[in-house]
Design a protein around this motif. Structure first.
Motif, PDB file in Angstrom:
ATOM      1  N   THR A   1     -15.182  -3.303   4.863  1.00 32.64           N
ATOM      2  CA  THR A   1     -14.212  -4.301   4.318  1.00 32.64           C
ATOM      3  C   THR A   1     -14.044  -5.582   5.524  1.00 32.64           C
ATOM      4  O   THR A   1     -13.849  -6.823   5.061  1.00 32.64           O
ATOM      5  N   VAL A   2     -14.264  -5.026   6.685  1.00 33.45           N
ATOM      6  CA  VAL A   2     -14.251  -6.061   7.988  1.00 33.45           C
ATOM      7  C   VAL A   2     -15.225  -7.102   7.855  1.00 33.45           C
ATOM      8  O   VAL A   2     -15.047  -8.107   7.877  1.00 33.45           O
ATOM      9  N   GLY A   3     -16.489  -6.723   7.409  1.00 33.60           N
ATOM     10  CA  GLY A   3     -17.631  -7.499   7.130  1.00 33.60           C
ATOM     11  C   GLY A   3     -17.259  -8.338   5.969  1.00 33.60           C
ATOM     12  O   GLY A   3     -17.775  -9.790   6.116  1.00 33.60           O
TER      13      GLY A   3
ATOM     14  N   MET B   1     -10.597  -2.794  -2.089  1.00 39.42           N
ATOM     15  CA  MET B   1     -11.210  -1.714  -1.272  1.00 39.42           C
ATOM     16  C   MET B   1     -10.158  -1.165  -0.691  1.00 39.42           C
ATOM     17  O   MET B   1     -10.188   0.141  -0.616  1.00 39.42           O
ATOM     18  N   ILE B   2      -9.079  -1.657  -0.084  1.00 43.57           N
ATOM     19  CA  ILE B   2      -8.101  -0.907   0.431  1.00 43.57           C
ATOM     20  C   ILE B   2      -7.081  -0.101  -0.527  1.00 43.57           C
ATOM     21  O   ILE B   2      -6.654   1.193  -0.384  1.00 43.57           O
ATOM     22  N   SER B   3      -6.888  -0.759  -1.742  1.00 45.84           N
ATOM     23  CA  SER B   3      -6.032  -0.045  -2.614  1.00 45.84           C
ATOM     24  C   SER B   3      -6.607   1.077  -3.216  1.00 45.84           C
ATOM     25  O   SER B   3      -6.279   2.070  -3.478  1.00 45.84           O
ATOM     26  N   TYR B   4      -8.192   0.881  -3.493  1.00 41.72           N
ATOM     27  CA  TYR B   4      -8.454   2.181  -4.140  1.00 41.72           C
ATOM     28  C   TYR B   4      -9.083   3.132  -3.261  1.00 41.72           C
ATOM     29  O   TYR B   4      -9.410   4.201  -3.661  1.00 41.72           O
TER      30      TYR B   4
ATOM     31  N   ALA C   1     -13.015 -12.982  -0.520  1.00 40.13           N
ATOM     32  CA  ALA C   1     -12.727 -11.945   0.350  1.00 40.13           C
ATOM     33  C   ALA C   1     -11.442 -11.409   0.355  1.00 40.13           C
ATOM     34  O   ALA C   1     -11.292 -10.134   0.613  1.00 40.13           O
ATOM     35  N   MET C   2     -10.687 -12.202   0.184  1.00 36.53           N
ATOM     36  CA  MET C   2      -9.194 -11.422  -0.137  1.00 36.53           C
ATOM     37  C   MET C   2      -8.935 -10.423  -1.244  1.00 36.53           C
ATOM     38  O   MET C   2      -8.388  -9.573  -0.937  1.00 36.53           O
ATOM     39  N   ARG C   3      -9.589 -10.963  -2.449  1.00 38.79           N
ATOM     40  CA  ARG C   3      -9.627  -9.854  -3.454  1.00 38.79           C
ATOM     41  C   ARG C   3     -10.280  -8.705  -3.166  1.00 38.79           C
ATOM     42  O   ARG C   3      -9.620  -7.670  -3.578  1.00 38.79           O
ATOM     43  N   ALA C   4     -11.631  -8.988  -2.439  1.00 42.36           N
ATOM     44  CA  ALA C   4     -12.352  -7.801  -2.155  1.00 42.36           C
ATOM     45  C   ALA C   4     -11.634  -6.738  -1.278  1.00 42.36           C
ATOM     46  O   ALA C   4     -11.598  -5.429  -1.499  1.00 42.36           O
ATOM     47  N   ALA C   5     -10.782  -7.390  -0.181  1.00 47.70           N
ATOM     48  CA  ALA C   5     -10.258  -6.537   0.896  1.00 47.70           C
ATOM     49  C   ALA C   5      -9.067  -5.861   0.081  1.00 47.70           C
ATOM     50  O   ALA C   5      -8.779  -4.639   0.414  1.00 47.70           O
ATOM     51  N   ALA C   6      -8.326  -6.398  -0.654  1.00 54.49           N
ATOM     52  CA  ALA C   6      -7.179  -6.018  -1.501  1.00 54.49           C
ATOM     53  C   ALA C   6      -7.535  -4.767  -2.383  1.00 54.49           C
ATOM     54  O   ALA C   6      -6.886  -3.749  -2.313  1.00 54.49           O
TER      55      ALA C   6
ATOM     56  N   LEU D   1     -17.285   0.098  -4.717  1.00 57.86           N
ATOM     57  CA  LEU D   1     -18.509  -0.543  -5.097  1.00 57.86           C
ATOM     58  C   LEU D   1     -18.583  -1.879  -5.639  1.00 57.86           C
ATOM     59  O   LEU D   1     -19.678  -2.478  -5.711  1.00 57.86           O
ATOM     60  N   ASN D   2     -17.516  -2.269  -6.058  1.00 61.26           N
ATOM     61  CA  ASN D   2     -17.265  -3.720  -6.430  1.00 61.26           C
ATOM     62  C   ASN D   2     -18.285  -3.842  -7.868  1.00 61.26           C
ATOM     63  O   ASN D   2     -18.636  -5.021  -7.858  1.00 61.26           O
TER      64      ASN D   2
END
Length: 335
Positions: free
Chosen positions: A132-134, A158-161, A151-156, A212-213
């Motif tokens: 997530t940091v990357g 990945m952390i949420s799921y 990136a904000m979508r991906a972080a939200a 895994l997006n």
């Protein structure tokens, strides 16, 4: 002095053995990524009544992905003028390295595993979270509003799921009494956990797809809205690193599902004469096929639906499964 020399030689021997095995695993994973992409294209083509790749490498298109990789390697490595150059260069490595690190604790058979640690399941979850940091670094360093939004979508996401993902395996830990992946496999000799923990499996699988997006949760790189999301400014081999990380995580997550819910290398009854490596590979390929099937079948959901489903559906179901598992274990202990 002689004892010290012998110890030193033994240490170097072990180092070279592990180094050789690591390089071997890297080539195996790269081979998997190459032909997983081809298999995905072929399966999608079959399900959509098309041929898929069928030109490069004969009628089956076996060298199509190899040609794509070569194309990426010779493409221009462009870095935007306004980007934060050090972080822009570092981000793909931060995203990829954890994907390869988590493979160290996967027991592919009862004899092939790099690191048998007592908290292997915890190690996987903790290390995979570094990616997530990357992703956030790539979006921010690109100095592009679409990349930052992706990136904000991906972080939200990945952390949420990650929360229901972790909560779903607590039931498995309760039944096993261990976070060691070998112990989890051996505890399934009397029945795979997909039978004992069906709710946990469903929650884990859905959360894994989101981690895994992949479709239907590929909002981080939604082409129609964000023109590729957090790696929109990346080209050539740096872009390939993000794709490599995605498919290596596909490999690692499918292997983890095989170990935790499908009994790993354990055979079906009366079929113990088939080697454990074959059983692991068969179960692993079934999981890979399901991930590809999901991509062909489901449409992309909206961002608000993504978050609501994770927090309002998966998380309560995962918590309820922990409660039911605790009751089940108590009932087993009583009788």
């Amino acid at each position: 002095m002689i004892e010290g020399l012998l110890t030193s030689e033994a240490t170097w021997l072990h180092f070279f053995i592990y180094f050789a095995l690591t390089v071997l695993l890297l080539f195996i994973v790269l081979g998997f990524v190459t032909y997983a992409i081809l298999a995905e294209r072929k399966v999608m083509g079959f399900m959509q009544l098309r041929h898929g790749p069928n030109q490069v490498g004969g009628r089956w298109g076996l060298l199509q992905t190899v040609a794509d990789v070569l194309k990426l390697l010779i493409k221009e490595d462009a870095i935007p003028r306004a980007a934060d150059k050090p972080l822009f260069i570092l981000a793909p490595l931060i995203a990829f390295t954890p994907a390869f690190m988590v493979l160290a604790i996967i027991p592919f058979t009862d004899r092939f595993q790099f690191a048998d640690i007592g908290v292997g399941l915890l190690y996987y979850i903790a290390v995979s979270g570094i990616t997530t940091v990357g992703v956030v670094t790539a979006g921010w360093a690109s100095n592009n509003k679409y990349a930052l939004m992706g990136a904000m979508r991906a972080a939200a996401q990945m952390i949420s799921y990650e929360i229901p993902l972790v909560m779903s395996v607590i039931g498995v830990i309760l039944l096993t009494g261990s976070m060691n992946l070998n112990d989890i496999v051996l505890a399934q000799e009397n029945g795979w956990y997909i039978l004992w923990q069906p709710i946990a499996f469903i929650v884990f699988f859905i959360a894994a797809v989101a981690e895994l997006n992949r479709v239907p949760f590929d909002l981080a790189e939604a082409e129609s809205e964000l023109v590729a999301g957090y790696f929109v400014e990346y080209t050539g081999f740096r872009w390939a690193f993000f794709m490599l990380a995605e498919y290596v995580y596909m490999f690692a997550m499918s292997a983890l599902i095989t170990v935790v819910f499908l009994g790993g290398w354990l055979p079906l009854p009366y079929l113990g004469f088939i080697p454990g490596a074959v059983w692991f590979a068969l179960k692993f390929m079934v999981v890979i096929f399901l991930l590809i099937w999901f991509r062909v079948t489901f449409p992309r959901i909206r961002a608000d639906q993504l978050m609501e489903f994770g927090w309002k559906v998966l998380l309560p179901v995962a918590i309820a499964n922990i409660f039911l598992t605790a009751l089940l274990k108590e009932w087993i202990n009583l009788f």
